[in-house]
Design an enzyme around this catalytic site. Sequence first.
Site, PDB file in Angstrom:
ATOM      1  N   GLY A  45       0.819  -1.207   0.000  1.00 17.16           N
ATOM      2  CA  GLY A  45       0.000   0.000   0.000  1.00 17.16           C
ATOM      3  C   GLY A  45       0.849   1.251   0.000  1.00 17.16           C
ATOM      4  O   GLY A  45       2.032   1.214   0.364  1.00 17.16           O
ATOM      5  N   GLN A  50       2.801  10.005   1.425  1.00 15.50           N
ATOM      6  CA  GLN A  50       4.121   9.377   1.257  1.00 15.50           C
ATOM      7  C   GLN A  50       4.819   9.853  -0.014  1.00 15.50           C
ATOM      8  O   GLN A  50       6.032   9.675  -0.157  1.00 15.50           O
ATOM      9  CB  GLN A  50       4.007   7.850   1.221  1.00 15.50           C
ATOM     10  CG  GLN A  50       3.585   7.233   2.554  1.00 15.50           C
ATOM     11  CD  GLN A  50       3.509   5.723   2.451  1.00 15.50           C
ATOM     12  OE1 GLN A  50       2.485   5.181   2.079  1.00 15.50           O
ATOM     13  NE2 GLN A  50       4.598   5.045   2.764  1.00 15.50           N
ATOM     14  N   CYS A  87       6.886  -0.487   6.250  1.00 15.73           N
ATOM     15  CA  CYS A  87       6.346   0.695   5.562  1.00 15.73           C
ATOM     16  C   CYS A  87       7.381   1.199   4.578  1.00 15.73           C
ATOM     17  O   CYS A  87       8.577   1.245   4.895  1.00 15.73           O
ATOM     18  CB  CYS A  87       6.021   1.781   6.587  1.00 15.73           C
ATOM     19  SG  CYS A  87       5.380   3.294   5.865  1.00 15.73           S
ATOM     20  N   LEU A  88       6.923   1.587   3.399  1.00 16.24           N
ATOM     21  CA  LEU A  88       7.837   2.092   2.368  1.00 16.24           C
ATOM     22  C   LEU A  88       8.496   3.406   2.789  1.00 16.24           C
ATOM     23  O   LEU A  88       9.487   3.814   2.193  1.00 16.24           O
ATOM     24  CB  LEU A  88       7.084   2.267   1.040  1.00 16.24           C
ATOM     25  CG  LEU A  88       6.561   0.964   0.406  1.00 16.24           C
ATOM     26  CD1 LEU A  88       5.713   1.271  -0.818  1.00 16.24           C
ATOM     27  CD2 LEU A  88       7.716   0.036   0.044  1.00 16.24           C
ATOM     28  N   HIS A 129      -3.294   0.337   8.026  1.00 13.61           N
ATOM     29  CA  HIS A 129      -1.978   0.979   7.927  1.00 13.61           C
ATOM     30  C   HIS A 129      -2.064   2.218   7.028  1.00 13.61           C
ATOM     31  O   HIS A 129      -1.575   3.292   7.389  1.00 13.61           O
ATOM     32  CB  HIS A 129      -0.972  -0.035   7.375  1.00 13.61           C
ATOM     33  CG  HIS A 129       0.407   0.503   7.160  1.00 13.61           C
ATOM     34  ND1 HIS A 129       1.508   0.019   7.828  1.00 13.61           N
ATOM     35  CD2 HIS A 129       0.877   1.478   6.329  1.00 13.61           C
ATOM     36  CE1 HIS A 129       2.580   0.689   7.436  1.00 13.61           C
ATOM     37  NE2 HIS A 129       2.226   1.579   6.520  1.00 13.61           N
ATOM     38  N   GLU A 130      -2.706   2.060   5.864  1.00 17.46           N
ATOM     39  CA  GLU A 130      -2.776   3.190   4.918  1.00 17.46           C
ATOM     40  C   GLU A 130      -3.670   4.307   5.441  1.00 17.46           C
ATOM     41  O   GLU A 130      -3.347   5.488   5.277  1.00 17.46           O
ATOM     42  CB  GLU A 130      -3.261   2.710   3.544  1.00 17.46           C
ATOM     43  CG  GLU A 130      -2.327   1.729   2.846  1.00 17.46           C
ATOM     44  CD  GLU A 130      -0.865   2.141   2.873  1.00 17.46           C
ATOM     45  OE1 GLU A 130      -0.569   3.333   2.724  1.00 17.46           O
ATOM     46  OE2 GLU A 130      -0.013   1.258   3.061  1.00 17.46           O
ATOM     47  N   HIS A 133      -1.902   6.566   7.763  1.00 19.93           N
ATOM     48  CA  HIS A 133      -1.040   7.560   7.096  1.00 19.93           C
ATOM     49  C   HIS A 133      -1.796   8.874   6.862  1.00 19.93           C
ATOM     50  O   HIS A 133      -1.197   9.952   6.902  1.00 19.93           O
ATOM     51  CB  HIS A 133      -0.570   7.034   5.736  1.00 19.93           C
ATOM     52  CG  HIS A 133       0.686   6.219   5.783  1.00 19.93           C
ATOM     53  ND1 HIS A 133       1.888   6.720   6.218  1.00 19.93           N
ATOM     54  CD2 HIS A 133       0.937   4.931   5.415  1.00 19.93           C
ATOM     55  CE1 HIS A 133       2.825   5.773   6.119  1.00 19.93           C
ATOM     56  NE2 HIS A 133       2.272   4.684   5.653  1.00 19.93           N
TER      57      HIS A 133
HETATM   58 CO    CO Z   1       3.233   2.878   5.299  1.00 27.52          CO
END
Ligand code: CO
Length: 151
Positions: A45, A50, A87-88, A129-130, A133
């Site tokens: 995701g 981000q 997480c990216l 999770h998303e 953000h």
């Molecule tokens: Co993330």
Amino acid sequence: MVLEILQVGAPVLREKCKPVTRFDGELCRLLDDMKETLKRAEGAGLAAPQVGVPIRAVVVDVEEGFFEFINPVFVYTKGEQIGAEGCLSVVGKAGTVRRPAKVKITFQDRAGARHSIVARDFFARAVCHELDHLDGILYTDKATNVHDSED
Ligand code: CO
């Protein structure tokens, strides 16, 4: 276009994102770029902040398919699961996070049409999770044991 994924420390990752109000070409371009960026990064995701855009839009790529959720809102969360997360925007780390086992959200698509969906297990984890953000929350805020990941 593959976009740069901002890393923890970037102020935009801590912002409360604004609702999407214009369902226009600019939004479509951003979503297309987010999809390409997510595929390239091989993540589950990616949220708009981000890539430096503090609006309420995320993309999710899981077994159930590829999804775009704009202005997503929880209808309910049920149960609980405990599992590993990364997480990216926090490269090279992983941690254990408690999440609901099942969630229902409402959201809009890129044309502005309203939908709802039920997500379970890893899909529910990715959604939670998303959506975090979008409120400036990183999984590391909730994880019990953030550590260097093996890959
Ligand atoms: Co993330």
